[in-house]
Design a protein around this motif. Structure first.
Motif, PDB file in Angstrom:
ATOM      1  N   ARG A  69       0.854  -1.194   0.000  1.00 47.46           N
ATOM      2  CA  ARG A  69       0.000   0.000   0.000  1.00 47.46           C
ATOM      3  C   ARG A  69       0.885   1.238   0.000  1.00 47.46           C
ATOM      4  N   THR A  70       0.487   2.229  -0.784  1.00 48.17           N
ATOM      5  CA  THR A  70       1.252   3.468  -0.909  1.00 48.17           C
ATOM      6  C   THR A  70       0.403   4.647  -0.460  1.00 48.17           C
ATOM      7  N   ASP A  71       0.983   5.502   0.376  1.00 47.69           N
ATOM      8  CA  ASP A  71       0.299   6.708   0.829  1.00 47.69           C
ATOM      9  C   ASP A  71       1.280   7.869   0.696  1.00 47.69           C
ATOM     10  N   GLU A  72       0.928   8.849  -0.131  1.00 50.64           N
ATOM     11  CA  GLU A  72       1.785  10.013  -0.330  1.00 50.64           C
ATOM     12  C   GLU A  72       1.118  11.234   0.294  1.00 50.64           C
ATOM     13  N   THR A  73       1.562  11.584   1.506  1.00 52.87           N
ATOM     14  CA  THR A  73       1.015  12.746   2.204  1.00 52.87           C
ATOM     15  C   THR A  73       2.112  13.447   2.984  1.00 52.87           C
ATOM     16  N   SER A  74       1.905  14.708   3.254  1.00 52.84           N
ATOM     17  CA  SER A  74       2.792  15.515   4.109  1.00 52.84           C
ATOM     18  C   SER A  74       4.251  15.476   3.665  1.00 52.84           C
ATOM     19  N   GLY A  75       4.485  15.401   2.370  1.00 52.30           N
ATOM     20  CA  GLY A  75       5.859  15.422   1.875  1.00 52.30           C
ATOM     21  C   GLY A  75       6.605  14.111   2.022  1.00 52.30           C
ATOM     22  N   PHE A  76       5.901  13.029   2.311  1.00 54.31           N
ATOM     23  CA  PHE A  76       6.528  11.721   2.454  1.00 54.31           C
ATOM     24  C   PHE A  76       5.783  10.676   1.649  1.00 54.31           C
ATOM     25  N   VAL A  77       6.460   9.587   1.342  1.00 51.89           N
ATOM     26  CA  VAL A  77       5.846   8.429   0.695  1.00 51.89           C
ATOM     27  C   VAL A  77       5.947   7.272   1.688  1.00 51.89           C
ATOM     28  N   ARG A  78       4.803   6.760   2.095  1.00 51.03           N
ATOM     29  CA  ARG A  78       4.786   5.637   3.047  1.00 51.03           C
ATOM     30  C   ARG A  78       4.383   4.374   2.297  1.00 51.03           C
ATOM     31  N   LEU A  79       5.169   3.313   2.458  1.00 44.83           N
ATOM     32  CA  LEU A  79       4.879   2.014   1.870  1.00 44.83           C
ATOM     33  C   LEU A  79       4.596   1.033   2.991  1.00 44.83           C
ATOM     34  N   ASP A  80       3.436   0.399   2.961  1.00 49.43           N
ATOM     35  CA  ASP A  80       3.070  -0.619   3.945  1.00 49.43           C
ATOM     36  C   ASP A  80       2.998  -1.974   3.256  1.00 49.43           C
ATOM     37  N   ALA A  81       3.741  -2.944   3.759  1.00 49.70           N
ATOM     38  CA  ALA A  81       3.695  -4.321   3.268  1.00 49.70           C
ATOM     39  C   ALA A  81       2.589  -5.042   4.024  1.00 49.70           C
ATOM     40  N   VAL A  82       1.550  -5.482   3.304  1.00 53.82           N
ATOM     41  CA  VAL A  82       0.350  -6.051   3.926  1.00 53.82           C
ATOM     42  C   VAL A  82       0.126  -7.466   3.417  1.00 53.82           C
ATOM     43  N   ALA A  83      -0.308  -8.353   4.308  1.00 55.48           N
ATOM     44  CA  ALA A  83      -0.675  -9.724   3.930  1.00 55.48           C
ATOM     45  C   ALA A  83      -1.973 -10.094   4.637  1.00 55.48           C
ATOM     46  N   VAL A  84      -2.744 -10.974   3.990  1.00 50.27           N
ATOM     47  CA  VAL A  84      -3.986 -11.484   4.570  1.00 50.27           C
ATOM     48  C   VAL A  84      -4.158 -12.923   4.094  1.00 50.27           C
ATOM     49  N   SER A  85      -4.762 -13.745   4.946  1.00 54.48           N
ATOM     50  CA  SER A  85      -4.971 -15.152   4.627  1.00 54.48           C
ATOM     51  C   SER A  85      -6.366 -15.577   5.072  1.00 54.48           C
ATOM     52  N   ASN A  86      -6.903 -16.582   4.389  1.00 54.49           N
ATOM     53  CA  ASN A  86      -8.214 -17.094   4.796  1.00 54.49           C
ATOM     54  C   ASN A  86      -8.099 -18.110   5.942  1.00 54.49           C
ATOM     55  N   ALA A  87      -6.870 -18.405   6.362  1.00 48.61           N
ATOM     56  CA  ALA A  87      -6.627 -19.307   7.490  1.00 48.61           C
ATOM     57  C   ALA A  87      -5.481 -18.738   8.322  1.00 48.61           C
ATOM     58  N   SER A  88      -5.405 -19.084   9.581  1.00 47.07           N
ATOM     59  CA  SER A  88      -4.296 -18.634  10.421  1.00 47.07           C
ATOM     60  C   SER A  88      -3.015 -19.315   9.969  1.00 47.07           C
ATOM     61  N   ILE A  89      -1.968 -18.510   9.714  1.00 45.76           N
ATOM     62  CA  ILE A  89      -0.684 -19.068   9.286  1.00 45.76           C
ATOM     63  C   ILE A  89       0.454 -18.273   9.906  1.00 45.76           C
ATOM     64  N   THR A  90       1.638 -18.862   9.870  1.00 48.25           N
ATOM     65  CA  THR A  90       2.871 -18.173  10.238  1.00 48.25           C
ATOM     66  C   THR A  90       3.852 -18.344   9.102  1.00 48.25           C
ATOM     67  N   GLY A  91       4.786 -17.421   9.011  1.00 46.34           N
ATOM     68  CA  GLY A  91       5.783 -17.514   7.951  1.00 46.34           C
ATOM     69  C   GLY A  91       6.799 -16.399   8.066  1.00 46.34           C
ATOM     70  N   THR A  92       7.439 -16.109   6.940  1.00 45.14           N
ATOM     71  CA  THR A  92       8.451 -15.059   6.883  1.00 45.14           C
ATOM     72  C   THR A  92       8.136 -14.109   5.727  1.00 45.14           C
ATOM     73  N   VAL A 144      -0.257  -5.465   8.657  1.00 43.85           N
ATOM     74  CA  VAL A 144       0.898  -4.738   8.137  1.00 43.85           C
ATOM     75  C   VAL A 144       2.147  -5.442   8.665  1.00 43.85           C
ATOM     76  N   LEU A 145       2.952  -5.968   7.750  1.00 45.45           N
ATOM     77  CA  LEU A 145       4.152  -6.711   8.137  1.00 45.45           C
ATOM     78  C   LEU A 145       5.334  -5.777   8.365  1.00 45.45           C
ATOM     79  N   SER A 146       5.406  -4.701   7.588  1.00 43.84           N
ATOM     80  CA  SER A 146       6.516  -3.776   7.675  1.00 43.84           C
ATOM     81  C   SER A 146       6.129  -2.480   6.972  1.00 43.84           C
ATOM     82  N   SER A 147       6.792  -1.392   7.328  1.00 47.67           N
ATOM     83  CA  SER A 147       6.550  -0.095   6.688  1.00 47.67           C
ATOM     84  C   SER A 147       7.875   0.596   6.403  1.00 47.67           C
ATOM     85  N   VAL A 148       7.889   1.370   5.332  1.00 43.77           N
ATOM     86  CA  VAL A 148       9.049   2.179   4.964  1.00 43.77           C
ATOM     87  C   VAL A 148       8.530   3.569   4.630  1.00 43.77           C
ATOM     88  N   ILE A 149       9.219   4.597   5.131  1.00 43.43           N
ATOM     89  CA  ILE A 149       8.850   5.973   4.820  1.00 43.43           C
ATOM     90  C   ILE A 149      10.000   6.612   4.045  1.00 43.43           C
TER      91      ILE A 149
END
Length: 134
Positions: A48-71, A102-107
């Motif tokens: 996901r990308t959000d460009e506001t307030s002079g910054f670009v925020r990237l959010d790494a998002v994942a979703v599953s139909n079952a509970s899982i773990t991973g990397t 949200v797994l991780s974010s970068v600004i």
């Protein structure tokens, strides 16, 4: 023995004609990309990308139909007149069924607008997913 094209003088039997007609389709057919694994598990990812307030925020998002773990691994490359930078983040995750996480974010600073590329790799015991942006 190899015969040049058109060397056959008599027509092929019907069963060979059917096979010959179907062969190109069989050779080049590809399965449509599936979003679910063989066990019915469906894991999706998104950057996901959000460009506001002079910054670009990237959010790494994942979703599953079952509970899982991973990397996961999130890689962001930014290019500009002053050079380039690369950011690599990775870690473990646990997803609850049906809940985007949200797994991780970068600004990045505003100069990153249209000057970055991001890739998210999500892996679990039954498969992997890759998302990219732009």
């Amino acid at each position: 023995m190899f015969l040049p094209f058109g060397a056959l003088k008599r027509p092929l039997p019907i069963r060979f004609s059917i096979i010959a007609a179907a062969l190109p389709a069989l050779c080049f057919a590809q399965d449509a990309p599936a979003s679910a694994t063989e066990d019915g598990m469906d894991v999706q990812c998104q950057i996901r990308t959000d460009e506001t307030s002079g910054f670009v925020r990237l959010d790494a998002v994942a979703v599953s139909n079952a509970s899982i773990t991973g990397t996961y691994q999130l890689q962001v490359v930014k290019r500009g007149t002053g050079g380039s930078s690369q950011n690599l983040q990775s870690g473990r995750f646990a997803l609850a069924a049906g809940r985007p996480e949200v797994l991780s974010s970068v600004i990045l600073d505003a100069s990153a607008h249209n000057a970055y590329a991001a890739r998210l790799d999500v892996a679990w015991d039954k498969g992997t997913r890759t998302c990219t942006t732009p």
